[in-house]
Design an enzyme around this catalytic site. Structure first.
Site, PDB file in Angstrom:
ATOM      1  N   ARG A 171       0.678  -1.242   0.046  1.00 16.40           N
ATOM      2  CA  ARG A 171       0.062  -0.049   0.253  1.00 16.40           C
ATOM      3  C   ARG A 171       0.803   1.016   0.193  1.00 16.40           C
ATOM      4  NH1 ARG A 171      -3.095  -3.818  -0.675  1.00 16.40           N
ATOM      5  NH2 ARG A 171      -5.685  -3.763  -0.087  1.00 16.40           N
ATOM      6  N   SER A 249     -10.608  -0.600   3.823  1.00 11.19           N
ATOM      7  CA  SER A 249      -9.721  -0.610   4.821  1.00 11.19           C
ATOM      8  C   SER A 249      -8.933   0.244   5.481  1.00 11.19           C
ATOM      9  CB  SER A 249      -8.215  -1.442   4.731  1.00 11.19           C
ATOM     10  OG  SER A 249      -9.136  -3.029   3.838  1.00 11.19           O
ATOM     11  N   GLU A 345      -4.542   3.480   6.539  1.00  9.54           N
ATOM     12  CA  GLU A 345      -3.745   3.903   5.430  1.00  9.54           C
ATOM     13  C   GLU A 345      -4.751   4.655   4.217  1.00  9.54           C
ATOM     14  OE1 GLU A 345      -5.855   1.195   2.054  1.00  9.54           O
ATOM     15  OE2 GLU A 345      -5.250  -0.407   2.853  1.00  9.54           O
TER      16      GLU A 345
HETATM   17  N1  EPU Z   1     -11.496 -10.716  10.613  1.00 12.64           N
HETATM   18  C1  EPU Z   1     -12.018 -10.826  11.745  1.00 12.64           C
HETATM   19  N2  EPU Z   1     -12.344  -9.749  11.135  1.00 12.64           N
HETATM   20  C2  EPU Z   1     -12.940  -8.654  11.039  1.00 12.64           C
HETATM   21  C3  EPU Z   1     -12.081  -8.695   9.956  1.00 12.64           C
HETATM   22  C4  EPU Z   1     -10.984  -9.832   8.839  1.00 12.64           C
HETATM   23  O1  EPU Z   1     -11.965 -11.841  12.107  1.00 12.64           O
HETATM   24  O2  EPU Z   1     -13.869  -8.046  11.450  1.00 12.64           O
HETATM   25  C5  EPU Z   1      -9.938 -12.037   9.778  1.00 12.64           C
HETATM   26  C6  EPU Z   1     -10.671 -12.261   8.666  1.00 12.64           C
HETATM   27  O3  EPU Z   1     -11.138 -13.939   9.462  1.00 12.64           O
HETATM   28  C7  EPU Z   1      -9.713 -12.983   8.224  1.00 12.64           C
HETATM   29  C8  EPU Z   1      -8.194 -11.735   8.245  1.00 12.64           C
HETATM   30  O4  EPU Z   1      -8.789 -11.231   9.437  1.00 12.64           O
HETATM   31  O5  EPU Z   1      -9.260 -15.100   8.628  1.00 12.64           O
HETATM   32  C9  EPU Z   1      -8.241 -11.652   6.761  1.00 12.64           C
HETATM   33  O6  EPU Z   1      -9.556 -10.199   6.282  1.00 12.64           O
HETATM   34  P1  EPU Z   1      -9.781 -10.287   5.076  1.00 12.64           P
HETATM   35  O7  EPU Z   1      -9.345 -10.620   3.969  1.00 12.64           O
HETATM   36  O8  EPU Z   1     -10.369  -9.388   4.609  1.00 12.64           O
HETATM   37  O9  EPU Z   1      -9.276  -8.996   4.791  1.00 12.64           O
HETATM   38  P2  EPU Z   1      -8.182  -7.805   5.046  1.00 12.64           P
HETATM   39  O10 EPU Z   1      -6.260  -7.900   5.780  1.00 12.64           O
HETATM   40  O11 EPU Z   1      -8.540  -7.290   6.517  1.00 12.64           O
HETATM   41  C10 EPU Z   1      -6.853  -6.887   3.207  1.00 12.64           C
HETATM   42  C11 EPU Z   1      -6.738  -5.590   2.507  1.00 12.64           C
HETATM   43  C12 EPU Z   1      -8.257  -5.620   1.362  1.00 12.64           C
HETATM   44  C13 EPU Z   1      -8.642  -6.768   0.622  1.00 12.64           C
HETATM   45  C14 EPU Z   1      -8.208  -7.905   1.733  1.00 12.64           C
HETATM   46  C15 EPU Z   1      -7.891  -9.468   0.938  1.00 12.64           C
HETATM   47  C16 EPU Z   1      -5.194  -4.184   3.561  1.00 12.64           C
HETATM   48  C17 EPU Z   1      -5.586  -3.166   4.526  1.00 12.64           C
HETATM   49  N3  EPU Z   1      -6.753  -4.529   3.227  1.00 12.64           N
HETATM   50  O12 EPU Z   1      -7.906  -6.452   4.106  1.00 12.64           O
HETATM   51  O13 EPU Z   1      -8.133  -4.499   0.926  1.00 12.64           O
HETATM   52  O14 EPU Z   1      -8.935  -6.496   0.129  1.00 12.64           O
HETATM   53  O15 EPU Z   1      -7.299  -8.558   2.423  1.00 12.64           O
HETATM   54  O16 EPU Z   1      -7.233  -8.982   0.235  1.00 12.64           O
HETATM   55  O17 EPU Z   1      -4.494  -4.742   3.111  1.00 12.64           O
HETATM   56  C18 EPU Z   1      -8.028  -1.580   1.361  1.00 12.64           C
HETATM   57  O18 EPU Z   1      -7.141  -1.922   1.275  1.00 12.64           O
HETATM   58  O19 EPU Z   1      -9.166  -0.936   0.905  1.00 12.64           O
HETATM   59  C19 EPU Z   1      -8.551  -3.182   0.954  1.00 12.64           C
HETATM   60  C20 EPU Z   1     -10.430  -3.665   1.467  1.00 12.64           C
END
Ligand code: EPU
Length: 349
Positions: A171, A249, A345
């Protein structure tokens, strides 16, 4: 491709509410609509705007406006999409920085040039994609990047940058960096070229996609199917900015040392973590925030999304200050419980 003639389109005291995906209220003293690279040159050569401080706005999907903006706001609206080159090993496709990112993903698929499907439905414009090196479901922009054109806001010089010069990170890119050699606020991206490798290979390693493979019993989905899966996954947990203001995010996933991670696992065995190629560990910030009990909570009119704790939302009529107050409260509780500082972010103005 885009309009190179006609006067600069300028508005005074323009509301930016429609131009930021959080739907936050702020007024731009001066708002310039950039419809071509020539418009950027007109700004640079302008007797007043040329010297004034500037804020470059793309789709406004990664910004928190906390106040009215005295700088000249440059809204990038440069359009156009075309196949630049078809090589044996890749399609090279160019798009104007003002094009919708999701529109580009859908269009390339329709044309028979797959490769961007994992990045479907990311809000914002093509020009913003390299700025924060957008990423989702196992792919980052840098994995599909060819080059971009930008115009220097001081000299008016047009530059073409390759991946190394963009200094992509998680990012992050040279366009977010303010230090030595950084280009934050110094240039306007006008065109971006992506490189879509041939033969196409699916990227299905991300947990949510691997789950879809198992659920549907389709071990070899085509690009269109992956596109549909990604859209469905995102729609299930991420709010549509048109319905509920947000900037995706709100925090980056923090990267910690294996020792720090062991310490956290010792206390909270459920923590979600990913090992990085360099041995460091990336933690799911959404999990950390969720574990602190924030999911679905609100502070004033700003809130934490009830399906994804990493996404802050405008529950209706929130100010940027309310969003920032909520973000600080979250940072404090995550720091208090896990000793980890979450880094926002979006750009906070
Ligand atoms: N999780 C929780 N509770 C929550 C949210 C997440 O326990 O409320 C756990 C989920 O169970 C999961 C893990 O956290 O195992 C990861 O969650 P998710 O797959 O939704 O991905 P993320 O790490 O929260 C990142 C990116 C997103 C992108 C997704 C999919 C960042 C900051 N965010 O989110 O990007 O869509 O992976 O690749 O790296 C963005 O940058 O705006 C964005 C949406």
């Amino acid at each position: 491709m885009s309009s190179d003639s006609g006067p600069l389109q300028v508005e005074q005291r323009a509301s930016l509410r429609e131009y930021n995906s959080f739907g936050l209220p702020a007024v731009a003293h001066t708002l310039v609509h950039l419809r071509s690279a020539a418009d950027v040159h007109r700004v640079v050569d302008h007797p007043v705007y040329g010297r004034a401080p500037k804020l470059v706005l793309g789709g406004g999907s990664n910004i928190v406006l906390t106040r009215d903006v005295a700088s000249v706001v440059l809204r990038v609206e440069i359009l156009g999409r075309r196949l630049v080159r078809e090589q044996a090993d890749a399609w090279i496709v160019e798009a104007g920085a003002g094009e919708s990112w999701h529109g580009l993903v859908a269009w390339t698929l329709e044309q028979g040039w797959p490769g961007l499907e994992n990045l479907a439905l990311i809000p914002g414009t093509v020009g913003a994609a390299p700025v924060q090196n957008i990423g989702a479901y196992g792919i980052e922009l840098q994995d599909r990047f060819d080059s971009l054109d930008a115009v220097d806001l001081v000299t008016g010089r047009k530059v073409t940058l390759g991946a190394a010069e963009c200094r992509f990170g998680y990012r992050d890119s040279v366009f977010k960096q303010a230090g030595f050699g950084g280009l934050a606020g110094k240039s306007v991206i006008t065109q971006v070229r992506v490189r879509l490798p041939r033969p196409w290979q699916p990227v299905l390693g991300y947990l949510d996609l691997a789950r879809k493979v198992a659920e549907t019993g389709k071990p070899a989905p085509d690009a269109r199917t992956i596109f549909d899966w990604v859209c469905a996954i995102r729609r299930a947990k991420l709010p549509d900015p048109a319905l509920l203001g947000n900037a995706g995010s709100f925090f980056k996933n923090p990267v910690v040392t294996p020792e720090q991670c062991r310490d956290i696992i010792g206390r909270d065995p459920g923590v979600v973590s990913y090992r990085m190629p360099d041995g460091s560990i990336k933690l799911a910030a959404g999990w950390l925030i969720d574990a602190c009990g924030w999911k679905g909570k609100s502070v004033g009119r700003a809130g934490v999304h009830d399906k994804q704790a990493l996404v802050l939302v405008n529950r209706g009529g929130a100010s940027g200050a309310e969003v920032v107050t909520l973000a600080r409260a979250i940072q404090e509780s995550v720091y208090g419980r896990f000793g980890i500082r979450l880094e926002p972010e979006p750009v906070i103005v």
